[in-house]
Design an enzyme around this catalytic site. Sequence first.
Site, PDB file in Angstrom:
ATOM      1  N   GLY A 167     -59.459  20.361 -38.523  1.00  0.00           N
ATOM      2  CA  GLY A 167     -58.398  21.280 -38.918  1.00  0.00           C
ATOM      3  C   GLY A 167     -57.058  20.567 -38.885  1.00  0.00           C
ATOM      4  O   GLY A 167     -56.953  19.444 -38.376  1.00  0.00           O
ATOM      5  N   GLN A 179     -48.100  19.900 -37.448  1.00  0.00           N
ATOM      6  CA  GLN A 179     -48.485  18.507 -37.167  1.00  0.00           C
ATOM      7  C   GLN A 179     -47.948  17.525 -38.207  1.00  0.00           C
ATOM      8  O   GLN A 179     -47.862  16.332 -37.933  1.00  0.00           O
ATOM      9  CB  GLN A 179     -50.016  18.396 -37.096  1.00  0.00           C
ATOM     10  CG  GLN A 179     -50.617  19.136 -35.926  1.00  0.00           C
ATOM     11  CD  GLN A 179     -52.126  19.049 -35.946  1.00  0.00           C
ATOM     12  OE1 GLN A 179     -52.777  19.814 -36.637  1.00  0.00           O
ATOM     13  NE2 GLN A 179     -52.693  18.101 -35.209  1.00  0.00           N
ATOM     14  N   CYS A 218     -57.511  16.458 -30.672  1.00  0.00           N
ATOM     15  CA  CYS A 218     -56.404  16.840 -31.549  1.00  0.00           C
ATOM     16  C   CYS A 218     -55.887  15.590 -32.248  1.00  0.00           C
ATOM     17  O   CYS A 218     -55.702  14.556 -31.608  1.00  0.00           O
ATOM     18  CB  CYS A 218     -55.285  17.487 -30.734  1.00  0.00           C
ATOM     19  SG  CYS A 218     -53.874  18.015 -31.727  1.00  0.00           S
ATOM     20  N   LEU A 219     -55.627  15.713 -33.536  1.00  0.00           N
ATOM     21  CA  LEU A 219     -55.093  14.572 -34.287  1.00  0.00           C
ATOM     22  C   LEU A 219     -53.712  14.170 -33.777  1.00  0.00           C
ATOM     23  O   LEU A 219     -53.293  13.031 -33.986  1.00  0.00           O
ATOM     24  CB  LEU A 219     -55.018  14.917 -35.779  1.00  0.00           C
ATOM     25  CG  LEU A 219     -56.377  15.158 -36.464  1.00  0.00           C
ATOM     26  CD1 LEU A 219     -56.159  15.682 -37.879  1.00  0.00           C
ATOM     27  CD2 LEU A 219     -57.223  13.882 -36.485  1.00  0.00           C
ATOM     28  N   HIS A 269     -56.967  26.841 -31.760  1.00  0.00           N
ATOM     29  CA  HIS A 269     -56.255  25.576 -31.559  1.00  0.00           C
ATOM     30  C   HIS A 269     -55.127  25.432 -32.596  1.00  0.00           C
ATOM     31  O   HIS A 269     -54.013  25.014 -32.256  1.00  0.00           O
ATOM     32  CB  HIS A 269     -57.291  24.450 -31.674  1.00  0.00           C
ATOM     33  CG  HIS A 269     -56.764  23.053 -31.645  1.00  0.00           C
ATOM     34  ND1 HIS A 269     -57.050  22.160 -30.623  1.00  0.00           N
ATOM     35  CD2 HIS A 269     -55.991  22.357 -32.525  1.00  0.00           C
ATOM     36  CE1 HIS A 269     -56.459  21.002 -30.888  1.00  0.00           C
ATOM     37  NE2 HIS A 269     -55.816  21.088 -32.027  1.00  0.00           N
ATOM     38  N   GLU A 270     -55.423  25.795 -33.849  1.00  0.00           N
ATOM     39  CA  GLU A 270     -54.419  25.650 -34.920  1.00  0.00           C
ATOM     40  C   GLU A 270     -53.294  26.679 -34.771  1.00  0.00           C
ATOM     41  O   GLU A 270     -52.125  26.346 -34.995  1.00  0.00           O
ATOM     42  CB  GLU A 270     -55.072  25.788 -36.301  1.00  0.00           C
ATOM     43  CG  GLU A 270     -56.227  24.843 -36.594  1.00  0.00           C
ATOM     44  CD  GLU A 270     -55.924  23.390 -36.348  1.00  0.00           C
ATOM     45  OE1 GLU A 270     -54.745  22.999 -36.288  1.00  0.00           O
ATOM     46  OE2 GLU A 270     -56.891  22.614 -36.189  1.00  0.00           O
ATOM     47  N   HIS A 292     -50.820  25.463 -32.431  1.00  0.00           N
ATOM     48  CA  HIS A 292     -49.872  24.505 -33.027  1.00  0.00           C
ATOM     49  C   HIS A 292     -48.690  25.233 -33.681  1.00  0.00           C
ATOM     50  O   HIS A 292     -47.539  24.813 -33.533  1.00  0.00           O
ATOM     51  CB  HIS A 292     -50.550  23.654 -34.107  1.00  0.00           C
ATOM     52  CG  HIS A 292     -51.293  22.457 -33.597  1.00  0.00           C
ATOM     53  ND1 HIS A 292     -50.700  21.467 -32.852  1.00  0.00           N
ATOM     54  CD2 HIS A 292     -52.593  22.078 -33.748  1.00  0.00           C
ATOM     55  CE1 HIS A 292     -51.606  20.530 -32.574  1.00  0.00           C
ATOM     56  NE2 HIS A 292     -52.764  20.873 -33.102  1.00  0.00           N
TER      57      HIS A 292
HETATM   58  O1  GNR Z   1     -60.297  17.369 -35.540  1.00  0.00           O
HETATM   59  C1  GNR Z   1     -60.193  18.193 -34.635  1.00  0.00           C
HETATM   60  N1  GNR Z   1     -61.265  18.459 -33.877  1.00  0.00           N
HETATM   61  C2  GNR Z   1     -61.285  19.469 -32.918  1.00  0.00           C
HETATM   62  C3  GNR Z   1     -62.334  19.471 -32.012  1.00  0.00           C
HETATM   63  C4  GNR Z   1     -62.417  20.449 -31.061  1.00  0.00           C
HETATM   64  C5  GNR Z   1     -61.473  21.449 -31.015  1.00  0.00           C
HETATM   65  C6  GNR Z   1     -60.421  21.458 -31.909  1.00  0.00           C
HETATM   66  C7  GNR Z   1     -60.344  20.474 -32.861  1.00  0.00           C
HETATM   67  S1  GNR Z   1     -59.046  20.517 -33.997  1.00  0.00           S
HETATM   68  C8  GNR Z   1     -58.883  18.815 -34.358  1.00  0.00           C
HETATM   69  C9  GNR Z   1     -57.899  18.598 -35.481  1.00  0.00           C
HETATM   70  C10 GNR Z   1     -56.518  19.023 -35.021  1.00  0.00           C
HETATM   71  O2  GNR Z   1     -55.835  18.407 -34.269  1.00  0.00           O
HETATM   72  N2  GNR Z   1     -56.101  20.187 -35.440  1.00  0.00           N
HETATM   73  O3  GNR Z   1     -54.924  20.654 -35.021  1.00  0.00           O
HETATM   74 NI    NI Z   2     -54.588  19.761 -33.084  1.00  0.00          NI
END
Ligand code: GNR
Ligand code: NI
Length: 168
Positions: A46, A51, A92-93, A134-135, A138
């Site tokens: 995601g 980001q 998270c990226l 999670h998104e 952000h």
């Molecule tokens: O690539 C992603 N993998 C992930 C794995 C477990 C829980 C959440 C994520 S989201 C992350 C990409 C990202 O940073 N999205 O904001």
């Molecule tokens: Ni993330």
Amino acid sequence: MAILDILTFPDPRLRTIAEPVETFDESIQTLVKDMIETMYDANGVGLAATQVNVHKRVVVIDTSDERDQPMVFINPTIEVKEGNQAPYDEGCLSVPGFYEEVERPENIIVRAQNEKGESFELQPDGLLAVCIQHELDHLNGKLFVDYLSAMKRNRIRKKLEKAQRLKV
Ligand code: GNR
Ligand code: NI
């Protein structure tokens, strides 16, 4: 199309609260396309606009194995239903190289708009349910490391600050 730069923790711009999207014009379509391309390029599940330093309430997610089913969530909201919290090993990226267990509600309803402004609702489970929460964090300036102990978060911060220094 363009691959956008992804901000890294502890960049203070990741703490910005994103603004709702009100007009679904060409600039939003372009942002969505670029975010999908950036997510695939970075091998992410995601990506939130925050980001890539765009502070609008736009999220893209693809949890498919084939990486060919992008989903778009604009102005997303989450309703938490009765039920359990489940742990998931999150990454998270914007926190590259670190994975830690985070507990989140398992049963949620997501309401959002697509890139045309059409409203939809879904009841995700598994990784999709984790990822959308999670998104949405952000978009509210929150990162998964905020759920960890201060000691763990500071250790991650110091390592990433050092890695950034070596890069620039
Ligand atoms: O690539 C992603 N993998 C992930 C794995 C477990 C829980 C959440 C994520 S989201 C992350 C990409 C990202 O940073 N999205 O904001
Ligand atoms: Ni993330």
